[in-house]
Design a protein around this motif. Structure first.
Motif, mmCIF file in Angstrom:
data_model
loop_
_atom_site.group_PDB
_atom_site.id
_atom_site.type_symbol
_atom_site.label_atom_id
_atom_site.label_comp_id
_atom_site.label_asym_id
_atom_site.label_seq_id
_atom_site.Cartn_x
_atom_site.Cartn_y
_atom_site.Cartn_z
ATOM 1 N N ASP A 121 22.951 88.458 65.594
ATOM 2 C CA ASP A 121 23.858 89.538 65.212
ATOM 3 C C ASP A 121 22.976 90.638 64.624
ATOM 4 N N VAL A 122 23.580 91.716 64.197
ATOM 5 C CA VAL A 122 22.814 92.832 63.637
ATOM 6 C C VAL A 122 23.358 93.177 62.262
ATOM 7 N N MET A 123 22.488 93.094 61.262
ATOM 8 C CA MET A 123 22.875 93.480 59.907
ATOM 9 C C MET A 123 22.963 95.000 59.834
ATOM 10 N N GLY A 124 24.080 95.511 59.326
ATOM 11 C CA GLY A 124 24.242 96.950 59.200
ATOM 12 C C GLY A 124 23.481 97.520 58.033
ATOM 13 N N ASP A 125 23.214 96.684 57.033
ATOM 14 C CA ASP A 125 22.391 97.083 55.891
ATOM 15 C C ASP A 125 21.778 95.822 55.300
ATOM 16 N N THR A 126 21.050 95.976 54.207
ATOM 17 C CA THR A 126 20.284 94.856 53.656
ATOM 18 C C THR A 126 21.142 93.791 52.981
ATOM 19 N N ILE A 127 22.423 94.066 52.752
ATOM 20 C CA ILE A 127 23.289 93.080 52.099
ATOM 21 C C ILE A 127 24.441 92.671 53.015
ATOM 22 N N ASP A 128 24.235 92.788 54.315
ATOM 23 C CA ASP A 128 25.300 92.484 55.281
ATOM 24 C C ASP A 128 25.386 90.983 55.528
ATOM 25 N N LEU A 129 25.907 90.270 54.540
ATOM 26 C CA LEU A 129 26.074 88.824 54.646
ATOM 27 C C LEU A 129 27.016 88.426 55.786
ATOM 28 N N PRO A 130 28.090 89.168 56.041
ATOM 29 C CA PRO A 130 28.961 88.791 57.167
ATOM 30 C C PRO A 130 28.229 88.740 58.507
ATOM 31 N N ALA A 131 27.242 89.618 58.718
ATOM 32 C CA ALA A 131 26.479 89.568 59.972
ATOM 33 C C ALA A 131 25.673 88.281 60.063
ATOM 34 N N VAL A 132 25.126 87.842 58.937
ATOM 35 C CA VAL A 132 24.392 86.570 58.910
ATOM 36 C C VAL A 132 25.342 85.424 59.239
ATOM 37 N N HIS A 133 26.529 85.453 58.646
ATOM 38 C CA HIS A 133 27.523 84.410 58.930
ATOM 39 C C HIS A 133 27.925 84.415 60.404
ATOM 40 N N ARG A 134 28.078 85.601 60.991
ATOM 41 C CA ARG A 134 28.450 85.666 62.411
ATOM 42 C C ARG A 134 27.366 85.051 63.286
ATOM 43 N N ALA A 135 26.111 85.337 62.960
ATOM 44 C CA ALA A 135 25.006 84.762 63.733
ATOM 45 C C ALA A 135 24.979 83.243 63.595
ATOM 46 N N LEU A 136 25.211 82.756 62.377
ATOM 47 C CA LEU A 136 25.237 81.300 62.157
ATOM 48 C C LEU A 136 26.370 80.643 62.942
ATOM 49 N N ARG A 137 27.549 81.246 62.880
ATOM 50 C CA ARG A 137 28.688 80.665 63.604
ATOM 51 C C ARG A 137 28.479 80.733 65.115
ATOM 52 N N ALA A 138 27.867 81.820 65.594
ATOM 53 C CA ALA A 138 27.596 81.933 67.028
ATOM 54 C C ALA A 138 26.625 80.854 67.485
ATOM 55 N N GLY A 191 26.755 77.895 66.270
ATOM 56 C CA GLY A 191 27.456 76.630 66.103
ATOM 57 C C GLY A 191 27.386 76.042 64.713
ATOM 58 N N LEU A 192 27.022 76.849 63.716
ATOM 59 C CA LEU A 192 26.895 76.350 62.348
ATOM 60 C C LEU A 192 28.015 76.917 61.473
ATOM 61 N N PRO A 193 28.809 76.075 60.825
ATOM 62 C CA PRO A 193 29.875 76.574 59.947
ATOM 63 C C PRO A 193 29.308 77.174 58.673
ATOM 64 N N THR A 194 30.075 78.038 58.038
ATOM 65 C CA THR A 194 29.622 78.683 56.795
ATOM 66 C C THR A 194 30.668 78.501 55.699
ATOM 67 N N GLU A 195 31.043 77.275 55.475
ATOM 68 C CA GLU A 195 32.030 76.973 54.441
ATOM 69 C C GLU A 195 31.525 77.411 53.069
ATOM 70 N N ASP A 196 32.426 78.039 52.301
ATOM 71 C CA ASP A 196 32.086 78.491 50.941
ATOM 72 C C ASP A 196 30.874 79.419 50.938
ATOM 73 N N GLY A 197 30.613 80.076 52.064
ATOM 74 C CA GLY A 197 29.534 81.058 52.112
ATOM 75 C C GLY A 197 28.181 80.504 52.484
ATOM 76 N N GLN A 198 28.002 79.187 52.485
ATOM 77 C CA GLN A 198 26.714 78.586 52.804
ATOM 78 C C GLN A 198 26.901 77.456 53.804
ATOM 79 N N VAL A 199 25.945 77.319 54.721
ATOM 80 C CA VAL A 199 26.026 76.253 55.713
ATOM 81 C C VAL A 199 26.069 74.911 54.994
ATOM 82 N N PRO A 200 27.075 74.078 55.257
ATOM 83 C CA PRO A 200 27.165 72.775 54.586
ATOM 84 C C PRO A 200 25.948 71.909 54.901
ATOM 85 N N GLU A 201 25.604 71.047 53.957
ATOM 86 C CA GLU A 201 24.417 70.205 54.111
ATOM 87 C C GLU A 201 24.470 69.362 55.379
#
Length: 368
Positions: free
Chosen positions: A256-273, A275-285
């Protein structure tokens, strides 16, 4: 029909930039055939600036190790991309990419790897259209090697590029040639920018690379390019990572592409794409064990703000702006993935929008 290939990626720590022990342990255990290595990426603990010789130290150590294992000719064909700077909590590490024989193509698509190399550049070509055009040619060659015909299946392109030193500038001037800049540090950004626009040219993200646009027109950029400049080479080395149904294996890449240096949603989108869930903001162990690598670019916005609030990254005379950005983006991504050995490279000229940058995730597909 040729037998499918399988991509392998090993992430190992380094105790110092010349430490190849963890890679050699993979050889000794039989987990990695040194002849299968096509590229090694490294995050070294230097300053990431012109005089960051941790990059050259790591390249020298890796080259000597590879020559011992596979011979000089084969070692020359391995792309070695060292990115200096592990500010904040970032952990120094190597990412070792290998291509091995596969069994059967994965119909869901699997990680595919291709590498390419440009010729050595004359100093007057660095940061200018000839560099971009040569990188575009190398990207196309790497895509062909990987068997990726569709640019949409390319999710990350790493380029290691040269920079201008005082000695190189003097050599050009002695021949009556002019260089893009007489500021050695500024040459890093121009070289990264020309390389990124070369990637964009190869993938159809831009139609042309005008000389006046390099380092100026931030509307021209690539959403998958990552370029890192260093003193240790005079050519560009290119690594294309994408997905292909012709490859075997359970590794896959998304971005994905971060729109700025704090674009956490873009990081989450890349993780989900990936196949990694982002429950509570962090990938579960339980899912984090499938995360193999995260690669990202970091760049302070040129206009000095993040979402309307002032930042001082460009105004700090003690700490270089890219060092601030690596620490900031590294912290954001580390919080999302729960680990700090992530490949965050500073200096994102034409790599994503102004102040942002691409983020790519490589993960193993969930069983079933």
């Amino acid at each position: 029909m040729s037998k499918p290939r399988r991509a392998a990626l090993h992430r190992v720590p380094m105790r110092h930039p010349g430490d190849t022990a963890a890679i050699e342990a993979l050889f000794e255990s039989g987990a990695l055939n040194p002849a299968a290595i096509v590229a090694i990426l490294g995050k070294t603990e230097g300053n990431g600036c012109v005089n960051d010789f941790t990059r050259a130290y790591a390249v020298q150590s890796l080259s000597l190790m590879l020559v011992r294992r596979i011979g000089a000719a084969a070692a020359e064909r391995v792309a070695l991309v060292m990115s200096g700077g592990t500010e904040g909590g970032l952990s120094p590490h190597f990412l070792v990419l290998a291509v091995e024989p596969g069994e059967a193509p994965n119909p869901a698509g699997a990680l595919a790897i291709g590498t390419g190399f440009t010729r050595d550049f004359a100093p007057e070509e660095i940061g200018r259209p000839p560099q971009a055009e040569a990188v575009a040619e190398a990207v196309r060659a790497a895509m062909a090697e990987a068997g990726i015909a569709d640019p949409a299946q390319v999710h990350y392109v790493q380029v290691k590029c040269p920079l201008l030193t005082t000695e190189r500038m003097a050599a050009a001037q002695a021949r009556g040639a002019t260089v893009a800049t007489e500021d050695t540090y500024a040459s890093m950004g121009l070289s990264r920018g020309a390389s990124a626009l070369g990637v964009a040219l190869a993938l159809g993200e831009v139609a042309a690379v005008p000389a006046a646009a390099i380092g100026r027109d931030w509307s021209l950029h690539s959403g998958v390019a990552s370029a890192s400049a260093g003193v240790e080479l005079e050519r560009c080395e290119v690594i294309v990572l994408g997905n292909s149904t012709d490859w075997d294996g359970d590794l896959a890449i998304a971005h994905d592409v971060m729109g700025d240096t704090i674009d956490l949603p873009a990081v989450h989108r890349a993780l989900r794409a990936a196949g990694l869930p982002t429950e509570d903001g962090q990938v579960p162990e339980a899912s984090a064990v499938r995360l193999v690598a995260v690669l990202a670019k970091a760049e302070p916005s040129s206009f000095g703000q993040i979402r309307g609030q002032r930042h001082i990254m460009w105004d700090d005379s003690d700490i270089n702006a890219t060092r601030h950005a690596r620490a900031l983006v590294g912290g954001v991504i580390a919080g999302a993935v729960g680990r700090t050995d992530i490949f965050v490279s500073g200096g994102a000229e034409h790599q994503g929008p102004d102040g942002g940058g691409p983020v790519a995730v490589i993960a193993r597909r969930a069983p079933g």
